[in-house]
Design a protein around this motif. Structure first.
Motif, PDB file in Angstrom:
ATOM      1  N   TRP A 267      -2.149   4.714 -10.693  1.00 26.02           N
ATOM      2  CA  TRP A 267      -2.825   4.188  -9.505  1.00 26.02           C
ATOM      3  C   TRP A 267      -3.235   2.748  -9.758  1.00 26.02           C
ATOM      4  CZ3 TRP A 267      -2.742   6.935  -5.124  1.00 26.02           C
ATOM      5  CH2 TRP A 267      -2.483   8.296  -5.226  1.00 26.02           C
TER       6      TRP A 267
ATOM      7  N   LEU B  46       0.827  -1.206   0.000  1.00 30.04           N
ATOM      8  CA  LEU B  46       0.000   0.000   0.000  1.00 30.04           C
ATOM      9  C   LEU B  46       0.862   1.257   0.000  1.00 30.04           C
ATOM     10  CD1 LEU B  46      -2.937   0.910   0.086  1.00 30.04           C
ATOM     11  CD2 LEU B  46      -2.764   0.930   2.571  1.00 30.04           C
ATOM     12  N   ALA B  47       1.945   1.236   0.771  1.00 33.10           N
ATOM     13  CA  ALA B  47       2.821   2.413   0.846  1.00 33.10           C
ATOM     14  C   ALA B  47       3.599   2.629  -0.451  1.00 33.10           C
ATOM     15  CB  ALA B  47       3.795   2.267   2.015  1.00 33.10           C
ATOM     16  N   THR B  48       4.071   1.556  -1.077  1.00 33.29           N
ATOM     17  CA  THR B  48       4.908   1.720  -2.271  1.00 33.29           C
ATOM     18  C   THR B  48       4.074   1.817  -3.541  1.00 33.29           C
ATOM     19  OG1 THR B  48       5.214  -0.678  -2.427  1.00 33.29           O
ATOM     20  CG2 THR B  48       6.918   0.582  -1.277  1.00 33.29           C
ATOM     21  N   GLU B  49       3.328   0.777  -3.865  1.00 34.22           N
ATOM     22  CA  GLU B  49       2.596   0.762  -5.135  1.00 34.22           C
ATOM     23  C   GLU B  49       1.244   1.439  -5.038  1.00 34.22           C
ATOM     24  OE1 GLU B  49       2.530  -2.840  -7.296  1.00 34.22           O
ATOM     25  OE2 GLU B  49       4.649  -3.221  -6.983  1.00 34.22           O
ATOM     26  N   GLY B  50       0.714   1.587  -3.844  1.00 30.86           N
ATOM     27  CA  GLY B  50      -0.579   2.230  -3.686  1.00 30.86           C
ATOM     28  C   GLY B  50      -0.488   3.731  -3.497  1.00 30.86           C
ATOM     29  N   ILE B  51       0.628   4.213  -2.934  1.00 31.60           N
ATOM     30  CA  ILE B  51       0.752   5.650  -2.654  1.00 31.60           C
ATOM     31  C   ILE B  51       1.990   6.262  -3.298  1.00 31.60           C
ATOM     32  CG2 ILE B  51       1.015   7.371  -0.822  1.00 31.60           C
ATOM     33  CD1 ILE B  51      -0.602   5.433   0.990  1.00 31.60           C
ATOM     34  N   TYR B  52       3.180   5.746  -3.000  1.00 31.97           N
ATOM     35  CA  TYR B  52       4.434   6.374  -3.450  1.00 31.97           C
ATOM     36  C   TYR B  52       4.548   6.448  -4.974  1.00 31.97           C
ATOM     37  CZ  TYR B  52       9.403   7.130  -4.261  1.00 31.97           C
ATOM     38  OH  TYR B  52      10.591   7.627  -4.719  1.00 31.97           O
ATOM     39  N   ASP B  53       4.407   5.310  -5.646  1.00 32.16           N
ATOM     40  CA  ASP B  53       4.574   5.290  -7.108  1.00 32.16           C
ATOM     41  C   ASP B  53       3.590   6.212  -7.833  1.00 32.16           C
ATOM     42  OD1 ASP B  53       6.726   3.603  -6.891  1.00 32.16           O
ATOM     43  OD2 ASP B  53       5.644   1.792  -7.497  1.00 32.16           O
ATOM     44  N   PRO B  54       2.287   6.190  -7.515  1.00 31.48           N
ATOM     45  CA  PRO B  54       1.377   7.096  -8.213  1.00 31.48           C
ATOM     46  C   PRO B  54       1.593   8.570  -7.883  1.00 31.48           C
ATOM     47  CG  PRO B  54       0.160   5.296  -7.209  1.00 31.48           C
ATOM     48  CD  PRO B  54       1.548   5.220  -6.702  1.00 31.48           C
ATOM     49  N   VAL B  55       1.907   8.875  -6.638  1.00 31.73           N
ATOM     50  CA  VAL B  55       2.100  10.279  -6.262  1.00 31.73           C
ATOM     51  C   VAL B  55       3.293  10.873  -6.997  1.00 31.73           C
ATOM     52  CG1 VAL B  55       2.782  11.785  -4.341  1.00 31.73           C
ATOM     53  CG2 VAL B  55       0.932  10.144  -4.036  1.00 31.73           C
TER      54      VAL B  55
END
Length: 144
Positions: free
Chosen positions: A107, A92-101
């Motif tokens: 997303w 969730l932290a890497t592929e759910g938030i960091y990469d898209p941001v």
């Protein structure tokens, strides 16, 4: 005593991170999109390429393996779910938030659902692998 605990946790975390990375990268190959096949690679000559995306995941895996083992030495609540909850939180932290941001990847709900499910399962298995290595090596100080 404190230095011994940290030293043992670090080398067990490194081993757990390496094995976790192997499990994760193998599982992620189950479902691959065209976007995943186009990777940023560095040529080192003679037709040999280094996948820079995999290096980032490899280093993240080692770092998170060390964090997991050190954290589990001081608070066993992180081992709830046998490492699977930890794996899901890291996904969730890497592929759910960091990469898209930071616009590295879209997303997860804009990707095919099969790819998102495959990546979630890969991170859950990754967390479980780190947990199994940590409890399998008693020197780590992590117990059930």
């Amino acid at each position: 005593m404190f230095i011994t605990i940290i030293f043992n946790a670090v080398w067990v975390g490194i081993l757990a991170g390496i094995l976790g990375f192997l499990v994760q990268s193998g599982w992620k190959n189950v479902v691959k999109s065209e976007e995943d096949k186009k990777t940023e690679a560095l040529s080192i000559g003679a037709g040999i390429f280094i996948d820079l995306g995999k290096i980032r995941l490899f280093l993240l895996s080692i770092l998170m393996g060390v964090v997991f083992v050190i954290w589990a030495n001081y608070d066993s609540a992180i081992t709830d779910g046998s490492g699977t909850v930890f794996g899901f939180i890291i996904w969730l932290a890497t592929e759910g938030i960091y990469d898209p941001v930071f616009k590295k990847k879209p997303w997860f709900f804009h990707k095919p659902w099969q790819q998102s499910v495959s990546h979630i399962i890969a991170f859950i298995l990754w967390g479980w692998t780190i947990y199994l290595v940590a409890i399998g090596l008693p020197i780590s100080g992590v117990y059930f």
